[in-house]
Design an enzyme around this catalytic site. Sequence first.
Site, short mmCIF file in Angstrom:
data_model
loop_
_atom_site.label_atom_id
_atom_site.label_comp_id
_atom_site.label_asym_id
_atom_site.label_seq_id
_atom_site.Cartn_x
_atom_site.Cartn_y
_atom_site.Cartn_z
N GLY A 59 0.83 -1.20 0.00
CA GLY A 59 0.00 0.00 0.00
C GLY A 59 0.85 1.24 0.00
N CYS A 86 4.59 -6.45 2.51
CA CYS A 86 5.12 -5.09 2.39
C CYS A 86 4.45 -4.16 3.39
CB CYS A 86 4.98 -4.60 0.94
SG CYS A 86 5.88 -3.07 0.64
N TYR A 87 3.63 -3.23 2.93
CA TYR A 87 2.90 -2.36 3.87
C TYR A 87 2.13 -3.21 4.87
CZ TYR A 87 -0.24 1.34 5.49
OH TYR A 87 -0.94 2.24 6.26
N HIS A 174 7.84 -8.58 -1.99
CA HIS A 174 6.60 -8.89 -2.73
C HIS A 174 6.67 -10.31 -3.31
CE1 HIS A 174 4.52 -5.03 -2.63
NE2 HIS A 174 5.74 -4.51 -2.56
N GLU A 176 4.36 -11.90 -4.66
CA GLU A 176 3.42 -12.07 -5.78
C GLU A 176 4.01 -11.71 -7.13
OE1 GLU A 176 3.45 -9.70 -3.59
OE2 GLU A 176 2.64 -7.81 -4.32
N GLY A 229 -17.81 -11.30 -30.30
CA GLY A 229 -16.65 -11.94 -30.92
C GLY A 229 -15.51 -12.03 -29.93
N GLY A 230 -15.61 -11.31 -28.82
CA GLY A 230 -14.55 -11.32 -27.81
C GLY A 230 -14.67 -12.50 -26.85
N VAL A 231 -13.63 -12.65 -26.05
CA VAL A 231 -13.54 -13.81 -25.14
C VAL A 231 -14.68 -13.80 -24.11
CG1 VAL A 231 -12.04 -15.03 -23.53
CG2 VAL A 231 -11.04 -13.56 -25.26
N ASP A 232 -14.91 -12.64 -23.49
CA ASP A 232 -15.79 -12.63 -22.33
C ASP A 232 -17.23 -12.97 -22.69
OD1 ASP A 232 -13.44 -11.75 -21.31
OD2 ASP A 232 -14.04 -9.66 -21.12
N ALA A 234 -18.24 -14.51 -25.27
CA ALA A 234 -18.28 -15.87 -25.81
C ALA A 234 -18.35 -16.91 -24.69
CB ALA A 234 -17.04 -16.13 -26.69
N LYS A 371 -9.30 -13.00 -16.04
CA LYS A 371 -9.26 -13.33 -17.47
C LYS A 371 -8.69 -14.72 -17.75
CE LYS A 371 -9.91 -11.31 -21.55
NZ LYS A 371 -10.95 -10.30 -21.85
#
Length: 515
Positions: A59, A86-87, A174, A176, A229-232, A234, A371
Amino acid sequence: MAGSTSNRAVLVVDFGAQYAQLIARRVREANVYSEIVPHDLSAAEFAARNPAGIILSGGPKSVHVEGAPQLDPEVFDLEVPILGICYGAQLVAQQLGGEVDRNGRAEYGRTQLTRLGDSALFDSDVPVEQPVWMSHFDAVVEPPPGFVVTAKTKDSPVAVLENVERRIFGVQFHPEVVHSPYGQRLLERFLRDACELGPDWNTADIIEESVKAIKQQVGSDRAICGLSGGVDSAVAAALVHRAIGGQLTCVFVDTGLMRAGEGEQVVETFRRHQGIELIHVQAADEFFGALKGVVDPEDKRKAIGEKFIRVFETASAGIEDARFLVQGTLYPDVIESGTKNAAKIKSHHNVGGLPDDIEFELVEPLRQLFKDEVRAVGSKLGLPDEIVQRQPFPGPGLGVRILGEVTPDKVEILQNADVIVRAELADAGLEADIWQSFAVLADIRSVGVMGDERTYERPIIVRAVTSEDAMTADWARIPHDVLATISNRIINEVDGINRVVYDITSKPPGTIEWE
Ligand code: XMP
């Protein structure tokens, strides 16, 4: 999934930096369900969510700054395992009675970490010396009572602190980010040993749970889904179809502004392979009509967006008794909506974005997914790679890749050039490294010579960028021979083009698209 899952979540507490999302994704990559929550929840609100673990994100610079965000101190008494990063680690130290020094302890970037003694976070085969990624200003200098220090760096005498009995931990670095190569193992160790969680969040279960929730929500009513036509959209459609079959009707508005072959591919995939009822609205003429004489990028977006809503409304009005509308909203959209965002750079109101006063109830089966999870679900549901691995594509489509007025002949020129860009990058095996790659048609002309003839034609701009999230991007270092092939092919095969240029601008200062 309507906001519920049987998995107990690990709550990632967002302290305002950009790290919370990445942490939540890393937890999911360990096949554990995670959710992001604001830092000002009360201990009772935390308890009500029955979390399996709590991770405090990075943060602001310093816990000493006035108004620096804190955690409700009673959260530490909930007997839920806690990992501060971290923070978050500094908060653990400060709020439980340790000491955080504000002078001259900053570390940024790659730092060498030295392990000290036994640890409940590091596997025994993790090296004693390891590189980690740091980004902090203050440093913990004294752990709280009951904590042991299990790692240090040159400027962080307390780089990792642990209270195994209370299951509370802090790491100054970090874990991650990819620059901390043993970070994911540390997170997994926390999830497995401290939180006692198994890897129980996987694609098959996500599908099964979603299907159950969708069935329950929709019952015997009808639902509509707009496909872009996009991933989401579909994956949302395929998932809802899995749940309610013939009660779903999809509407695909062909704006005439898609890339070559994409419209046919949508129809082929959904109607033939998935057996989904699909209304294919061929509306290119209407869109070109709306774009006549429009040159300003924002006006184009507006014209396309408004036309889309009207065409979609007309098409869906013909679907009787439809009560539900399926939307491909993803988890990052859910997290981000509501935060006060930076100044508007481009109005990304999507084509496919519908007005607020819509009369349907929403079905949003991807609301809890990132995603990469959406792509995995799509593949598992049998959608082809061309759809699930598709690059992001702007809602207004080629409309914002043709500078100046959009006309059918310019769309054709651009489609022909764009096919070559994509084919050559795929052939060179570069697609996986590239976030987006495409052609842009400029609105200027230059002099050239072909054969013995003088030419005076438009240039194609080739744009290819690497990025993690589209917020920042760098131009892709495509090998010169690949660029040469792209250039030769476009000049030789696409009428109306006599020059090819490669855009070597990062974002910022540029944007990914040209409009
Ligand atoms: P920029 O050009 O702002 O783009 O760097 C960032 C990402 O957003 C996409 N983009 C859009 N997507 N409607 C969309 O749905 C839009 O109007 C739009 N404009 C840009 C762009 O392709 C990139 O992925």
